[in-house]
Enzyme design. Structure first.
Site, short mmCIF file in Angstrom:
data_model
loop_
_atom_site.label_atom_id
_atom_site.label_comp_id
_atom_site.label_asym_id
_atom_site.label_seq_id
_atom_site.Cartn_x
_atom_site.Cartn_y
_atom_site.Cartn_z
N ALA A 29 0.84 -1.20 0.00
CA ALA A 29 0.00 0.00 0.00
C ALA A 29 0.88 1.25 0.00
O ALA A 29 2.09 1.16 -0.17
CB ALA A 29 -0.92 -0.01 1.23
N ASN A 30 0.27 2.41 0.14
CA ASN A 30 1.04 3.66 0.25
C ASN A 30 0.35 4.59 1.25
O ASN A 30 -0.70 4.25 1.81
CB ASN A 30 1.20 4.31 -1.13
N ARG A 31 0.93 5.76 1.48
CA ARG A 31 0.49 6.64 2.56
C ARG A 31 -0.64 7.60 2.19
O ARG A 31 -0.94 8.53 2.94
CB ARG A 31 1.67 7.46 3.08
N SER A 32 -1.27 7.42 1.05
CA SER A 32 -2.37 8.32 0.68
C SER A 32 -3.52 8.20 1.69
O SER A 32 -3.95 7.11 2.04
CB SER A 32 -2.88 7.96 -0.71
N ALA A 95 -3.88 7.56 -5.28
CA ALA A 95 -2.48 7.16 -5.36
C ALA A 95 -2.46 5.66 -5.67
O ALA A 95 -2.43 4.82 -4.77
CB ALA A 95 -1.76 7.45 -4.05
#
Ligand code: C5P
Length: 223
Positions: A29-32, A95
């Site tokens: 995943a990512n930090r969006s 994102a």
């Protein structure tokens, strides 16, 4: 009256991160946070638009007055986006993970005493580019985002051309800016006409301003 700016218009917004499964319990995943995308969907609904918000997994509250479609992965997000075309304008604030695990395991991957597993990655579809290059259902206005940590505006200009979108909203997501996950955003609007540096403002304010610009572009018949 702000409540009629987008009356009769259909808008699609993507928001949040995507989760790319590794196995049934793990993902990439990512930090969006989804804050900016959700704010845009909310502002468009407040301006009278019919809004479809296609969101990855986020913790922010559901915006009022929008049709919310929840997805997990980039592939799911692409399918949901295509399902909801045609629209007058589309804003791609999500994102999306650039890569996914080639073959997610159907069972939890176990430690087998033979070291760490190798994860083969494959590229995800580019949703923004697919919609911007759609042969029959391209929205009149396609807006992408560019989250960069350096050379923000030059990268955004190149991205606008490469992705085939009309506008790019570019922002600096270096950790020191506090933009990712924060409530304030400092953006540059890159259009075919040039670059506008917008003053720092709340994500809600940036959303309202962008929605007003979208309404102007749709009313003007061009972008
Ligand atoms: O190439 P990059 O990820 O920096 O481009 C960002 C823009 O492209 C954003 O608008 C994002 O929502 C969109 N995008 C997408 N699908 C991808 C990757 C990015 O829609 N797979």
């Amino acid at each position: 009256d702000e409540g009629v700016l987008l009356k009769g218009r259909r808008l699609l917004v993507t928001s949040g991160p995507t989760h790319e499964p590794i196995d049934p319990v793990r993902y990439i995943a990512n930090r969006s946070s989804g804050k900016q995308g959700h704010a845009i969907a909310a502002a468009a609904a407040a301006a009278g638009a019919e809004v479809v918000l296609i969101s990855g997994p986020v913790d922010v509250p559901d915006p009022r007055g929008v049709t919310l479609v929840r997805v997990e992965s980039a592939q799911d997000m692409l399918a949901a986006v295509e399902e909801h075309l045609p629209v007058d304008a589309a804003v791609f604030a999500a994102a999306v993970a650039d890569w996914r695990v080639a073959t997610a395991s159907g069972q939890k991957i176990k430690k087998d005493g033979e070291g760490a597993p190798a994860l083969a990655l494959v590229e995800n579809p580019d949703i923004l580019s697919a919609v911007a290059h759609h042969r029959t259902l391209r929205p009149r206005l396609v807006v992408g985002f560019a989250a960069e940590t350096e050379n923000v505006v030059p990268n955004a200009k190149a991205k606008r051309l490469r992705k085939g979108c009309d506008w790019i909203v570019a922002n600096d997501v270096s950790p020191a800016t506090g933009i990712m996950g924060g409530d304030v955003n400092t953006v540059h609007l890159v259009t075919g006409e040039g670059v506008e540096d917008w003053p720092s403002a709340s994500k809600a304010e940036v959303a309202r301003k962008l929605v007003a610009r979208i309404a102007g572009a749709l009313a003007g018949g061009g972008e």
